[in-house]
Design a protein around this motif. Structure first.
Motif, PDB file in Angstrom:
ATOM      1  N   ASP A 123       1.069  -0.975  -0.510  1.00 33.36           N
ATOM      2  CA  ASP A 123      -0.271  -0.108   0.067  1.00 33.36           C
ATOM      3  C   ASP A 123       0.290   0.999  -0.335  1.00 33.36           C
ATOM      4  N   TRP A 124       1.245   1.550  -1.248  1.00 34.32           N
ATOM      5  CA  TRP A 124       2.260   2.855  -1.351  1.00 34.32           C
ATOM      6  C   TRP A 124       1.172   4.353  -0.582  1.00 34.32           C
ATOM      7  N   ASP A 125       0.495   4.085  -0.940  1.00 33.71           N
ATOM      8  CA  ASP A 125       0.152   5.828  -0.149  1.00 33.71           C
ATOM      9  C   ASP A 125      -0.625   5.656   1.423  1.00 33.71           C
ATOM     10  N   SER A 126      -0.140   4.872   2.221  1.00 38.95           N
ATOM     11  CA  SER A 126      -0.103   4.680   3.241  1.00 38.95           C
ATOM     12  C   SER A 126       0.870   4.100   4.537  1.00 38.95           C
ATOM     13  N   TRP A 127       2.152   3.468   3.727  1.00 37.86           N
ATOM     14  CA  TRP A 127       2.438   2.544   4.184  1.00 37.86           C
ATOM     15  C   TRP A 127       4.268   3.661   4.892  1.00 37.86           C
ATOM     16  N   GLN A 128       4.677   3.618   5.867  1.00 40.03           N
ATOM     17  CA  GLN A 128       5.748   4.093   5.709  1.00 40.03           C
ATOM     18  C   GLN A 128       7.270   3.487   4.894  1.00 40.03           C
ATOM     19  N   GLY A 129       7.847   3.990   4.342  1.00 38.30           N
ATOM     20  CA  GLY A 129       8.804   3.994   3.979  1.00 38.30           C
ATOM     21  C   GLY A 129       9.858   2.499   4.877  1.00 38.30           C
ATOM     22  N   ILE A 130       9.914   2.576   5.824  1.00 36.36           N
ATOM     23  CA  ILE A 130      10.576   1.626   6.655  1.00 36.36           C
ATOM     24  C   ILE A 130      10.080   0.113   6.053  1.00 36.36           C
ATOM     25  N   ARG A 131       8.610   0.138   6.574  1.00 35.89           N
ATOM     26  CA  ARG A 131       7.675  -0.958   6.177  1.00 35.89           C
ATOM     27  C   ARG A 131       8.098  -1.807   4.447  1.00 35.89           C
ATOM     28  N   ILE A 132       8.108  -0.812   4.068  1.00 37.64           N
ATOM     29  CA  ILE A 132       8.048  -1.515   2.336  1.00 37.64           C
ATOM     30  C   ILE A 132       9.215  -1.890   2.215  1.00 37.64           C
ATOM     31  N   TRP A 133      10.418  -0.396   2.538  1.00 38.68           N
ATOM     32  CA  TRP A 133      11.861  -1.543   2.763  1.00 38.68           C
ATOM     33  C   TRP A 133      11.719  -2.897   3.156  1.00 38.68           C
ATOM     34  N   HIS A 134      11.608  -3.174   4.615  1.00 34.57           N
ATOM     35  CA  HIS A 134      11.865  -4.122   5.102  1.00 34.57           C
ATOM     36  C   HIS A 134      10.925  -5.360   4.065  1.00 34.57           C
ATOM     37  N   LEU A 135      10.364  -5.327   3.618  1.00 29.66           N
ATOM     38  CA  LEU A 135       9.455  -6.373   3.063  1.00 29.66           C
ATOM     39  C   LEU A 135      10.390  -6.525   1.734  1.00 29.66           C
ATOM     40  N   LEU A 136      10.032  -5.291   1.068  1.00 32.22           N
ATOM     41  CA  LEU A 136      11.001  -5.606  -0.182  1.00 32.22           C
ATOM     42  C   LEU A 136      12.583  -5.993   0.121  1.00 32.22           C
ATOM     43  N   ARG A 137      13.112  -5.488   0.724  1.00 36.35           N
ATOM     44  CA  ARG A 137      14.330  -6.471   0.946  1.00 36.35           C
ATOM     45  C   ARG A 137      14.314  -7.582   1.243  1.00 36.35           C
ATOM     46  N   GLY A 138      13.622  -8.298   2.177  1.00 37.77           N
ATOM     47  CA  GLY A 138      13.142  -9.390   2.853  1.00 37.77           C
ATOM     48  C   GLY A 138      13.008 -10.471   1.518  1.00 37.77           C
ATOM     49  N   THR A 139      12.026 -10.358   0.804  1.00 34.87           N
ATOM     50  CA  THR A 139      11.689 -11.076  -0.418  1.00 34.87           C
ATOM     51  C   THR A 139      12.316 -10.601  -1.457  1.00 34.87           C
ATOM     52  N   GLU A 140      13.642  -9.925  -2.007  1.00 33.64           N
ATOM     53  CA  GLU A 140      14.534  -9.393  -2.486  1.00 33.64           C
ATOM     54  C   GLU A 140      14.557 -10.256  -4.302  1.00 33.64           C
TER      55      GLU A 140
END
Length: 320
Positions: free
Chosen positions: A231-248
Motif C-alpha cells: 500500500d504505497w499511499d499509506s505505508w511508511q518507507g521503512i516497512r516497504i523497505w523491510h518487505l522488499l529487502r526480505g523478499t527480494e
C-alpha cells in the motif's frame, strides 16, 4: 547414553538441515523429496529437456537425489501421499519421520507409521503463522518477534503438540536467506537434535497448542497479488523497505528491470528518509547513477549487477 534414532527425512532440495542430519549420530534410513507446489511432470517435453540442459550449465548445485545416492540412502520423490509412498516407508520401518519444508500435508496413514511419530521444524512461534509461508508474513507485518517451533504433525496444519520453541529478535531489513540461516541452520537444528534425543529416551512429551492463533493463516500469495501487495499511499518507507529487502529473491512488487538487465532482479539497498517527495510513490526513478523507488517519506535505493547467465535464462524462460 542417548539412543540413536532411525529416521526418514522429508524436505525440498538440499535444505539447511540435510547435511547436518546425514552427519548426525542418528541413522538416516531414507530421504523423501517433496515436489514443489503445483508440480507438473514436464520431463518428456523437448523444450523442457533443452531448457534443463542449459540451466544445468549455469547451476552446478547438487540435487537431493544425487546426495542420497552418494551416501547410499534410499530416496523417494513424493508428488502425493500415494499408496506407493506408504509401502516404501513401511519397507524401511523408521522410528521417526522428520519434516523440514514440504508442499503438502501428510495423510494420517503416513505420519502415524513410525512408532515415535512425525515431527516438523516450523519457522514461527506456533500457533502464530500456521501455514506454508511464515517467512513472507513476518516481513509483511514487520513482526520483530521471530522464532522456531518443533512440533508433532497431526491432521491439522501446524497444529500438533509442541516439543520445544525458541524466540529471537532479528534486525529490520534482514534478507530471507540470512533469516532462515539463523532460524533453521542455527536455532532450528539445535532444537531438532534436542527433540530427537528427548523423544528417543522417552523424556519429552509434547504440549498441546491453543486452537486459536493471533495471526491469520500464513498462506502463499498468488502471482497476481505481487504487484498490489504494498500500500504505497499509506505505508511508511521503512516497512516497504523491510518487505522488499526480505523478499527480494522472489516478490515482484516492483517493475522488473529491462534492456540488458532482462531476467535480473533489483537488489534492495538502503532506505533514506526524506521530508518532502517530488515523485509519485511506487515509481522507479534515477538519481545520477543510482535507481530508487519513491515512498511517502523517503527513497529506497536499488542496485543492479549484470550477469550474462541471468539474461540468457530470462530470455529462455520468456520464450516458453
Amino acid at each position: 547414553m542417548t539412543k540413536s534414532v532411525r529416521f526418514i527425512l522429508i524436505t525440498q532440495g538440499v535444505s539447511r538441515v540435510t547435511l547436518p542430519l546425514i552427519k548426525s549420530n542418528h541413522q538416516i534410513c531414507g530421504i523423501i523429496e517433496s515436489a514443489p507446489r503445483n508440480y507438473r511432470n514436464k520431463s518428456n517435453g523437448v523444450l523442457f529437456k533443452v531448457l534443463s540442459s542449459i540451466y544445468r550449465l549455469f547451476n552446478r548445485s547438487e540435487t537431493l537425489e544425487n546426495l542420497a545416492r552418494k551416501n547410499h540412502i534410499p530416496y523417494f520423490f513424493m508428488t502425493s501421499n500415494s499408496d506407493s509412498l506408504e509401502e516404501w516407508i513401511r519397507s524401511i520401518n523408521p522410528d521417526l519421520i522428520v519434516v523440514q519444508g514440504m508442499s503438502q500435508l501428510l495423510k494420517s496413514s503416513i505420519f502415524s507409521l513410525p512408532k515415535l511419530g512425525t515431527i516438523n521444524l516450523h519457522t514461527s512461534l506456533l500457533p502464530k503463522y500456521r501455514g506454508p509461508n511464515p517467512d513472507f508474513w513476518h516481513y509483511y507485518n514487520m513482526d520483530r518477534e521471530h522464532g522456531v517451533t518443533i512440533h508433532y504433525i497431526d491432521k491439522g496444519e501446524d497444529t500438533g503438540d509442541i516439543l520445544c520453541q525458541e524466540t529471537i529478535e532479528l534486525p529490520l531489513g534482514i534478507r530471507s536467506p540470512q533469516r532462515l540461516d539463523i532460524l533453521i541452520g542455527d536455532i532450528g537444528l539445535n532444537l531438532l537434535f534436542k527433540s530427537m534425543e528427548e523423544i528417543s529416551d522417552g523424556s519429552k512429551k509434547g504440549l498441546r497448542q491453543s486452537t486459536e492463533s493471533s495471526t491469520p493463516r500464513a498462506r502463499n500469495i498468488s502471482t497476481s497479488e505481487h504487484a498490489n501487495i504494498i500500500d504505497w499511499d499509506s505505508w511508511q518507507g521503512i516497512r516497504i523497505w523491510h518487505l522488499l529487502r526480505g523478499t527480494e529473491l522472489w516478490l515482484n512488487a516492483l517493475p522488473k528491470p529491462k534492456g540488458i538487465y532482462f531476467g535480473h532482479r533489483w537488489k534492495i539497498a538502503e532506505f533514506i528518509p526524506l521530508e518532502s517527495k517530488r515523485n509519485k510513490v511506487g515509481h522507479i526513478y534515477k538519481d545520477g547513477e543510482r535507481y530508487y523507488v519513491q515512498t511517502l517519506d523517503g527513497r529506497i535505493y536499488l542496485n543492479l549487477e549484470f550477469k550474462l547467465r541471468k539474461l540468457i535464462i530470462g530470455l529462455l524462460l520468456h520464450g516458453q
